[in-house]
Design a protein around this motif. Structure first.
Motif, PDB file in Angstrom:
ATOM      1  N   VAL A  47       0.930  -1.262   0.033  1.00 15.99           N
ATOM      2  CA  VAL A  47       0.194   0.115   0.052  1.00 15.99           C
ATOM      3  C   VAL A  47       0.918   1.289   0.031  1.00 15.99           C
ATOM      4  CG1 VAL A  47      -1.842   1.244   1.119  1.00 15.99           C
ATOM      5  CG2 VAL A  47      -1.658  -1.260   1.406  1.00 15.99           C
ATOM      6  N   GLY A  48       0.835   2.001  -1.214  1.00  9.49           N
ATOM      7  CA  GLY A  48       1.576   3.189  -1.169  1.00  9.49           C
ATOM      8  C   GLY A  48       0.733   4.413  -0.993  1.00  9.49           C
ATOM      9  N   ILE A  49       1.068   5.263   0.038  1.00  4.02           N
ATOM     10  CA  ILE A  49       0.211   6.583   0.297  1.00  4.02           C
ATOM     11  C   ILE A  49       0.917   7.746   0.282  1.00  4.02           C
ATOM     12  CG2 ILE A  49      -0.874   7.503   2.446  1.00  4.02           C
ATOM     13  CD1 ILE A  49      -0.939   4.420   3.569  1.00  4.02           C
ATOM     14  N   GLY A  50       0.395   8.849  -0.375  1.00  2.00           N
ATOM     15  CA  GLY A  50       0.924  10.009  -0.544  1.00  2.00           C
ATOM     16  C   GLY A  50      -0.022  10.990   0.084  1.00  2.00           C
ATOM     17  N   ILE A  51       0.777  11.849   0.980  1.00  2.68           N
ATOM     18  CA  ILE A  51       0.102  12.915   1.936  1.00  2.68           C
ATOM     19  C   ILE A  51       0.738  14.256   1.674  1.00  2.68           C
ATOM     20  CG2 ILE A  51      -0.531  13.468   4.183  1.00  2.68           C
ATOM     21  CD1 ILE A  51      -0.523  10.473   5.180  1.00  2.68           C
ATOM     22  N   GLY A  52       0.077  15.182   1.213  1.00  3.98           N
ATOM     23  CA  GLY A  52       0.344  16.506   1.065  1.00  3.98           C
ATOM     24  C   GLY A  52       0.725  16.899  -0.475  1.00  3.98           C
ATOM     25  N   GLY A  53       1.259  17.923  -0.576  1.00  3.21           N
ATOM     26  CA  GLY A  53       1.427  18.532  -2.073  1.00  3.21           C
ATOM     27  C   GLY A  53       0.103  19.095  -2.379  1.00  3.21           C
ATOM     28  N   ASN A  54      -0.410  18.702  -3.629  1.00  7.44           N
ATOM     29  CA  ASN A  54      -1.805  19.169  -3.996  1.00  7.44           C
ATOM     30  C   ASN A  54      -2.261  18.020  -4.865  1.00  7.44           C
ATOM     31  OD1 ASN A  54      -0.235  18.963  -6.427  1.00  7.44           O
ATOM     32  ND2 ASN A  54      -1.043  21.011  -7.000  1.00  7.44           N
ATOM     33  N   PHE A  55      -3.398  18.045  -5.622  1.00  7.81           N
ATOM     34  CA  PHE A  55      -4.307  17.233  -6.307  1.00  7.81           C
ATOM     35  C   PHE A  55      -3.268  16.184  -6.756  1.00  7.81           C
ATOM     36  CE2 PHE A  55      -6.870  15.336  -9.606  1.00  7.81           C
ATOM     37  CZ  PHE A  55      -7.935  14.940  -8.893  1.00  7.81           C
ATOM     38  N   GLU A  56      -2.537  16.591  -7.869  1.00  9.12           N
ATOM     39  CA  GLU A  56      -1.850  15.614  -8.775  1.00  9.12           C
ATOM     40  C   GLU A  56      -0.379  15.201  -7.723  1.00  9.12           C
ATOM     41  OE1 GLU A  56      -0.023  19.562  -9.792  1.00  9.12           O
ATOM     42  OE2 GLU A  56      -1.885  18.695  -9.380  1.00  9.12           O
ATOM     43  N   ARG A  57       0.073  15.915  -7.065  1.00 10.30           N
ATOM     44  CA  ARG A  57       1.349  15.521  -6.455  1.00 10.30           C
ATOM     45  C   ARG A  57       1.094  14.612  -5.471  1.00 10.30           C
ATOM     46  NH1 ARG A  57       6.623  15.710  -7.616  1.00 10.30           N
ATOM     47  NH2 ARG A  57       7.907  15.738  -5.584  1.00 10.30           N
ATOM     48  N   CYS A  58      -0.040  14.515  -4.842  1.00  8.90           N
ATOM     49  CA  CYS A  58      -0.104  13.437  -3.656  1.00  8.90           C
ATOM     50  C   CYS A  58      -0.432  11.965  -4.341  1.00  8.90           C
ATOM     51  CB  CYS A  58      -1.174  13.821  -2.705  1.00  8.90           C
ATOM     52  SG  CYS A  58      -3.019  13.611  -3.541  1.00  8.90           S
ATOM     53  N   ALA A  59      -0.876  12.189  -5.477  1.00 11.38           N
ATOM     54  CA  ALA A  59      -0.966  10.923  -6.362  1.00 11.38           C
ATOM     55  C   ALA A  59       0.297  10.406  -6.700  1.00 11.38           C
ATOM     56  CB  ALA A  59      -1.950  10.980  -7.507  1.00 11.38           C
ATOM     57  N   TYR A  60       1.254  11.148  -7.137  1.00  9.88           N
ATOM     58  CA  TYR A  60       2.673  10.868  -7.676  1.00  9.88           C
ATOM     59  C   TYR A  60       3.483  10.420  -6.346  1.00  9.88           C
ATOM     60  CZ  TYR A  60       7.498  11.453  -9.036  1.00  9.88           C
ATOM     61  OH  TYR A  60       8.856  11.393  -9.090  1.00  9.88           O
ATOM     62  N   LEU A  61       3.271  11.016  -5.140  1.00 10.48           N
ATOM     63  CA  LEU A  61       4.076  10.590  -3.916  1.00 10.48           C
ATOM     64  C   LEU A  61       3.487   9.117  -3.436  1.00 10.48           C
ATOM     65  CD1 LEU A  61       3.639  13.826  -1.668  1.00 10.48           C
ATOM     66  CD2 LEU A  61       5.717  12.906  -2.742  1.00 10.48           C
ATOM     67  N   ALA A  62       2.120   8.903  -3.797  1.00  6.06           N
ATOM     68  CA  ALA A  62       1.702   7.517  -3.383  1.00  6.06           C
ATOM     69  C   ALA A  62       2.443   6.383  -4.207  1.00  6.06           C
ATOM     70  CB  ALA A  62       0.222   7.359  -3.550  1.00  6.06           C
ATOM     71  N   LYS A  63       2.589   6.903  -5.584  1.00 12.48           N
ATOM     72  CA  LYS A  63       2.932   5.864  -6.501  1.00 12.48           C
ATOM     73  C   LYS A  63       4.765   5.714  -6.320  1.00 12.48           C
ATOM     74  CE  LYS A  63       1.482   4.719 -10.016  1.00 12.48           C
ATOM     75  NZ  LYS A  63       0.611   3.716 -10.248  1.00 12.48           N
ATOM     76  N   LYS A  64       5.308   6.845  -5.830  1.00 13.64           N
ATOM     77  CA  LYS A  64       6.626   6.842  -5.923  1.00 13.64           C
ATOM     78  C   LYS A  64       7.043   5.983  -4.518  1.00 13.64           C
ATOM     79  CE  LYS A  64      10.891   9.870  -4.951  1.00 13.64           C
ATOM     80  NZ  LYS A  64      11.010  11.308  -4.727  1.00 13.64           N
ATOM     81  N   SER A  65       6.240   6.038  -3.473  1.00 11.58           N
ATOM     82  CA  SER A  65       6.252   5.295  -2.305  1.00 11.58           C
ATOM     83  C   SER A  65       6.459   3.521  -2.652  1.00 11.58           C
ATOM     84  CB  SER A  65       5.401   5.454  -1.311  1.00 11.58           C
ATOM     85  OG  SER A  65       4.151   4.775  -1.569  1.00 11.58           O
ATOM     86  N   LEU A  66       5.904   3.372  -3.500  1.00 16.80           N
ATOM     87  CA  LEU A  66       5.677   1.673  -4.060  1.00 16.80           C
ATOM     88  C   LEU A  66       7.123   1.599  -4.620  1.00 16.80           C
ATOM     89  CD1 LEU A  66       2.249   1.499  -5.639  1.00 16.80           C
ATOM     90  CD2 LEU A  66       2.933   0.735  -3.430  1.00 16.80           C
ATOM     91  N   PHE A  67       7.849   2.302  -4.890  1.00 20.23           N
ATOM     92  CA  PHE A  67       9.235   1.897  -5.384  1.00 20.23           C
ATOM     93  C   PHE A  67      10.321   1.626  -4.274  1.00 20.23           C
ATOM     94  CE2 PHE A  67       7.229   3.718  -9.224  1.00 20.23           C
ATOM     95  CZ  PHE A  67       7.984   3.245 -10.203  1.00 20.23           C
ATOM     96  N   ARG A  68      10.082   2.031  -3.108  1.00 20.92           N
ATOM     97  CA  ARG A  68      10.846   1.799  -2.030  1.00 20.92           C
ATOM     98  C   ARG A  68      10.798   0.282  -1.520  1.00 20.92           C
ATOM     99  NH1 ARG A  68       8.561   4.022   3.385  1.00 20.92           N
ATOM    100  NH2 ARG A  68       8.124   5.651   2.099  1.00 20.92           N
ATOM    101  N   PRO A  69      12.040  -0.358  -1.340  1.00 19.50           N
ATOM    102  CA  PRO A  69      11.685  -1.965  -1.078  1.00 19.50           C
ATOM    103  C   PRO A  69      10.930  -2.139   0.125  1.00 19.50           C
ATOM    104  CG  PRO A  69      14.157  -1.096  -1.440  1.00 19.50           C
ATOM    105  CD  PRO A  69      13.275   0.160  -1.200  1.00 19.50           C
ATOM    106  N   ILE A  70      10.362  -3.460  -0.068  1.00 17.72           N
ATOM    107  CA  ILE A  70       9.355  -3.858   1.304  1.00 17.72           C
ATOM    108  C   ILE A  70      10.303  -3.865   2.531  1.00 17.72           C
ATOM    109  CG2 ILE A  70       8.326  -5.742   2.051  1.00 17.72           C
ATOM    110  CD1 ILE A  70       6.849  -6.230  -0.653  1.00 17.72           C
ATOM    111  N   GLY A  71       9.862  -3.210   3.535  1.00 14.31           N
ATOM    112  CA  GLY A  71      10.472  -3.415   4.782  1.00 14.31           C
ATOM    113  C   GLY A  71      11.272  -2.184   5.083  1.00 14.31           C
ATOM    114  N   GLN A  72      11.457  -1.174   4.156  1.00 14.84           N
ATOM    115  CA  GLN A  72      12.207   0.109   4.152  1.00 14.84           C
ATOM    116  C   GLN A  72      11.146   1.146   4.788  1.00 14.84           C
ATOM    117  OE1 GLN A  72      13.982   3.037   1.229  1.00 14.84           O
ATOM    118  NE2 GLN A  72      15.438   1.263   1.310  1.00 14.84           N
ATOM    119  N   HIS A  73      11.309   1.438   5.909  1.00 16.65           N
ATOM    120  CA  HIS A  73      10.417   2.494   6.539  1.00 16.65           C
ATOM    121  C   HIS A  73      10.716   3.780   6.274  1.00 16.65           C
ATOM    122  CE1 HIS A  73       7.627  -0.317   8.299  1.00 16.65           C
ATOM    123  NE2 HIS A  73       8.719  -1.019   8.841  1.00 16.65           N
ATOM    124  N   HIS A  74       9.667   4.993   6.579  1.00 16.02           N
ATOM    125  CA  HIS A  74      10.075   6.153   6.497  1.00 16.02           C
ATOM    126  C   HIS A  74      10.954   6.664   7.480  1.00 16.02           C
ATOM    127  CE1 HIS A  74       9.220  10.657   6.180  1.00 16.02           C
ATOM    128  NE2 HIS A  74       8.837  10.406   5.296  1.00 16.02           N
TER     129      HIS A  74
END
Length: 281
Positions: free
Chosen positions: A189-216
């Motif tokens: 589950v990728g979650i984007g919070i902040g930015g604006n309408f389109e930016r938070c969607a990009y952040l959610a997608k970008k988070s999915l490129f992070r390896p599983i188990g690698q926390h913020h």
């Protein structure tokens, strides 16, 4: 100034597309194995073991692990001192996608017009390409083969500051619950919070490129990731929606500053086949 040949990028991207569909990352396989140890549902445990076997068969026989070989999504880190000789980075990536998908007998899943549903004449392209300019001369290409089922169950909502953290959590958990079996759990589950309408969607997608188990890196955000994952796995949806303790393999959050009146949140679901690869030049 580093110079990289256009044709070299084409060949490497073609290879990347095939590897993403044939070779599931060790981070995902490791998450499956860990889930087998904690899953109490016999059916859920069997499904997780089947997913591991399916991934092994795909690797050994060089065949896609899923019939939906996805839309190719790229996040490109392009150093300002890196020069692509012979064409643009966007054209090179799209040509690489066409070559990789066609030569690898991967499914052509792109329609040219979303309304008329006319098939794209360029094999499984155009890709979705995001370019981030960086200092230095390095070119890093992150690629994900994103399936349609999990993408369809994703959601975005413009919350207000008054909704607060509880409103954010409620929206995220409601999205996962609504998805049920349709996004092919166990989910990433990728979650984007902040930015604006389109930016938070990009952040959610970008988070999915992070390896599983690698926390913020922020302890507070990392704890929120863990809490949400615990809540999701208590829903009982389980592997493939047939019940169990493993509804989510991981939860990843990316945040950015936003307007004083806004609280945009996007949830981008990924199926159990979290297909992501990386190329550095």
């Amino acid at each position: 100034m580093k110079v990289i040949a256009y044709d070299h990028i084409v060949e490497q991207v073609a290879k990347l597309c095939q590897e993403a569909n044939f070779d599931l990352g060790e981070d995902v396989i490791s998450a499956f194995r860990q889930a087998v140890e904690t899953e109490r549902s016999p059916i859920g445990k069997d499904i997780l073991l089947d997913l591991i076997e399916n991934a092994n068969i795909a690797t050994e026989n060089r065949v896609p692990m899923c019939q939906d070989t996805g839309v190719s999504v790229f996040i490109v880190e392009l150093g300002q001192d890196c020069f692509i000789k012979g064409g643009t980075i966007t054209n090179a990536i799209n040509e690489g996608v066409m070559k990789g998908y066609k030569d690898g007998y991967l499914r052509h899943s792109i329609v040219n017009n979303p309304l008329t549903r006319d098939k794209s004449e360029t094999y499984n392209s155009p890709a979705i390409i995001h370019i981030e300019m960086k200092a230095g001369d390095q070119l890093v290409i992150h690629m994900s083969a994103k399936g349609g089922g999990s993408e369809n169950m994703s959601a975005l909502k413009m919350l207000t500051p008054a909704d607060g953290i509880e409103g954010v959590k409620d929206f995220i958990l409601t999205t996962v619950e609504h998805a049920g079996p349709n996004a092919c759990p166990p989910l990433v589950v990728g979650i984007g919070i902040g930015g604006n309408f389109e930016r938070c969607a990009y952040l959610a997608k970008k988070s999915l490129f992070r390896p599983i188990g690698q926390h913020h890196p922020s302890p507070e955000v990392a704890q929120l990731e863990k809490d949400l994952m615990k809540n999701m796995n208590e829903m009982g949806i389980g592997p493939q929606g047939l019940g169990g303790d493993t509804t989510a393999l991981d939860v990843k959050i990316e945040l950015e500053p936003c307007h004083i009146a806004a609280l945009p949140v996007a949830v981008n679901l990924n199926c159990h086949a979290s297909r992501h690869k990386e190329l550095r030049m």
